[in-house]
Design a protein around this motif. Sequence first.
Motif, PDB file in Angstrom:
ATOM      1  N   ILE A 161       0.856  -1.183   0.000  1.00  0.00           N
ATOM      2  CA  ILE A 161       0.000   0.000   0.000  1.00  0.00           C
ATOM      3  C   ILE A 161       0.892   1.232   0.000  1.00  0.00           C
ATOM      4  CG2 ILE A 161      -0.215   0.193   2.519  1.00  0.00           C
ATOM      5  CD1 ILE A 161      -3.271   0.726   2.006  1.00  0.00           C
ATOM      6  N   ILE A 162       0.427   2.299  -0.633  1.00  0.00           N
ATOM      7  CA  ILE A 162       1.183   3.544  -0.687  1.00  0.00           C
ATOM      8  C   ILE A 162       0.281   4.675  -0.200  1.00  0.00           C
ATOM      9  CG2 ILE A 162       2.398   5.188  -2.164  1.00  0.00           C
ATOM     10  CD1 ILE A 162       2.955   2.833  -4.088  1.00  0.00           C
ATOM     11  N   HIS A 163       0.772   5.420   0.789  1.00  0.00           N
ATOM     12  CA  HIS A 163       0.067   6.579   1.325  1.00  0.00           C
ATOM     13  C   HIS A 163       0.869   7.830   0.961  1.00  0.00           C
ATOM     14  CE1 HIS A 163      -2.352   3.820   3.745  1.00  0.00           C
ATOM     15  NE2 HIS A 163      -1.241   3.304   4.247  1.00  0.00           N
ATOM     16  N   SER A 165      -5.361  -1.493   7.483  1.00  0.00           N
ATOM     17  CA  SER A 165      -5.557  -0.782   8.755  1.00  0.00           C
ATOM     18  C   SER A 165      -4.242  -0.692   9.543  1.00  0.00           C
ATOM     19  CB  SER A 165      -6.662  -1.416   9.593  1.00  0.00           C
ATOM     20  OG  SER A 165      -6.309  -2.707  10.012  1.00  0.00           O
ATOM     21  N   PHE A 166      -3.418  -1.732   9.471  1.00  0.00           N
ATOM     22  CA  PHE A 166      -2.092  -1.674  10.095  1.00  0.00           C
ATOM     23  C   PHE A 166      -1.282  -0.518   9.514  1.00  0.00           C
ATOM     24  CE2 PHE A 166       2.331  -2.787   9.036  1.00  0.00           C
ATOM     25  CZ  PHE A 166       2.903  -2.576  10.289  1.00  0.00           C
ATOM     26  N   SER A 167      -1.226  -0.444   8.184  1.00  0.00           N
ATOM     27  CA  SER A 167      -0.415   0.597   7.546  1.00  0.00           C
ATOM     28  C   SER A 167      -1.003   1.984   7.802  1.00  0.00           C
ATOM     29  CB  SER A 167      -0.279   0.340   6.043  1.00  0.00           C
ATOM     30  OG  SER A 167      -1.492   0.589   5.364  1.00  0.00           O
ATOM     31  N   HIS A 168      -2.326   2.073   7.885  1.00  0.00           N
ATOM     32  CA  HIS A 168      -2.961   3.368   8.147  1.00  0.00           C
ATOM     33  C   HIS A 168      -2.564   3.885   9.532  1.00  0.00           C
ATOM     34  CE1 HIS A 168      -6.214   6.295   8.892  1.00  0.00           C
ATOM     35  NE2 HIS A 168      -6.110   6.498   7.587  1.00  0.00           N
ATOM     36  N   ALA A 185       0.102   3.061  11.184  1.00  0.00           N
ATOM     37  CA  ALA A 185       1.542   3.340  11.148  1.00  0.00           C
ATOM     38  C   ALA A 185       1.842   4.661  10.451  1.00  0.00           C
ATOM     39  CB  ALA A 185       2.281   2.190  10.465  1.00  0.00           C
ATOM     40  N   VAL A 186       1.167   4.951   9.346  1.00  0.00           N
ATOM     41  CA  VAL A 186       1.440   6.202   8.628  1.00  0.00           C
ATOM     42  C   VAL A 186       0.896   7.403   9.406  1.00  0.00           C
ATOM     43  CG1 VAL A 186      -0.574   6.380   7.068  1.00  0.00           C
ATOM     44  CG2 VAL A 186       1.675   7.171   6.300  1.00  0.00           C
ATOM     45  N   GLU A 187      -0.208   7.224  10.131  1.00  0.00           N
ATOM     46  CA  GLU A 187      -0.690   8.315  10.995  1.00  0.00           C
ATOM     47  C   GLU A 187       0.334   8.615  12.103  1.00  0.00           C
ATOM     48  OE1 GLU A 187      -4.562   7.055  12.381  1.00  0.00           O
ATOM     49  OE2 GLU A 187      -5.548   8.340  10.892  1.00  0.00           O
ATOM     50  N   HIS A 188       0.922   7.564  12.648  1.00  0.00           N
ATOM     51  CA  HIS A 188       1.947   7.742  13.676  1.00  0.00           C
ATOM     52  C   HIS A 188       3.172   8.452  13.087  1.00  0.00           C
ATOM     53  CE1 HIS A 188       3.926   6.962  17.482  1.00  0.00           C
ATOM     54  NE2 HIS A 188       4.942   6.409  16.844  1.00  0.00           N
ATOM     55  N   LEU A 189       3.572   8.047  11.889  1.00  0.00           N
ATOM     56  CA  LEU A 189       4.696   8.699  11.213  1.00  0.00           C
ATOM     57  C   LEU A 189       4.382  10.171  10.971  1.00  0.00           C
ATOM     58  CD1 LEU A 189       7.420   8.688   9.726  1.00  0.00           C
ATOM     59  CD2 LEU A 189       6.184   7.900   7.682  1.00  0.00           C
ATOM     60  N   GLN A 190       3.159  10.465  10.565  1.00  0.00           N
ATOM     61  CA  GLN A 190       2.766  11.854  10.332  1.00  0.00           C
ATOM     62  C   GLN A 190       2.902  12.675  11.621  1.00  0.00           C
ATOM     63  OE1 GLN A 190      -1.407  12.517   9.583  1.00  0.00           O
ATOM     64  NE2 GLN A 190      -1.038  14.508   8.633  1.00  0.00           N
ATOM     65  N   ARG A 191       2.461  12.117  12.747  1.00  0.00           N
ATOM     66  CA  ARG A 191       2.585  12.825  14.027  1.00  0.00           C
ATOM     67  C   ARG A 191       4.064  13.079  14.364  1.00  0.00           C
ATOM     68  NH1 ARG A 191      -1.754   9.449  15.284  1.00  0.00           N
ATOM     69  NH2 ARG A 191      -0.421   7.903  16.283  1.00  0.00           N
TER      70      ARG A 191
END
Length: 130
Positions: free
Chosen positions: A7-9, A82-85, A87-93
């Motif tokens: 997946i790519i965000h 959902s795992f990657s979502h 994780a990417v929200e955490h990275l954004q923070r």
Amino acid sequence: MPIRHAIIHLIDKKPDGSPSILTARSSEVGDSSAMDNLLADLNESYNAKPGKAWGLFHAESGAYPLSGWLKDYLDGGRDFASFSHDAVEHLQRLMEESNLATGGHVLFAHYQQGMTDYLTTWKATGSSPR
């Protein structure tokens, strides 16, 4: 190298201190030779570099939740998207806390090489054109 999930965000963050914008995909990237080639090229590029860095997981906690999310995914308690979502929200923070960080596309891929499963993440620097 079979890709089990990918997946790519996109995190759009400018270096000017303005808030970042997360565009998270809700579904995985489908199987394609383009994704196979992208992951193979990224791995080849990384493996060709001298002085590689490897990561490790801290024990799960509020500050370090990734290992718990990964365990839930691998145990079948959640799906890859959902795992990657999370994780990417955490990275954004984490990126919001750093004025040095800029946005870009973030790839999460769970793949198999030989008899071993791997999880890789790559962040391509830059942001999407508007």
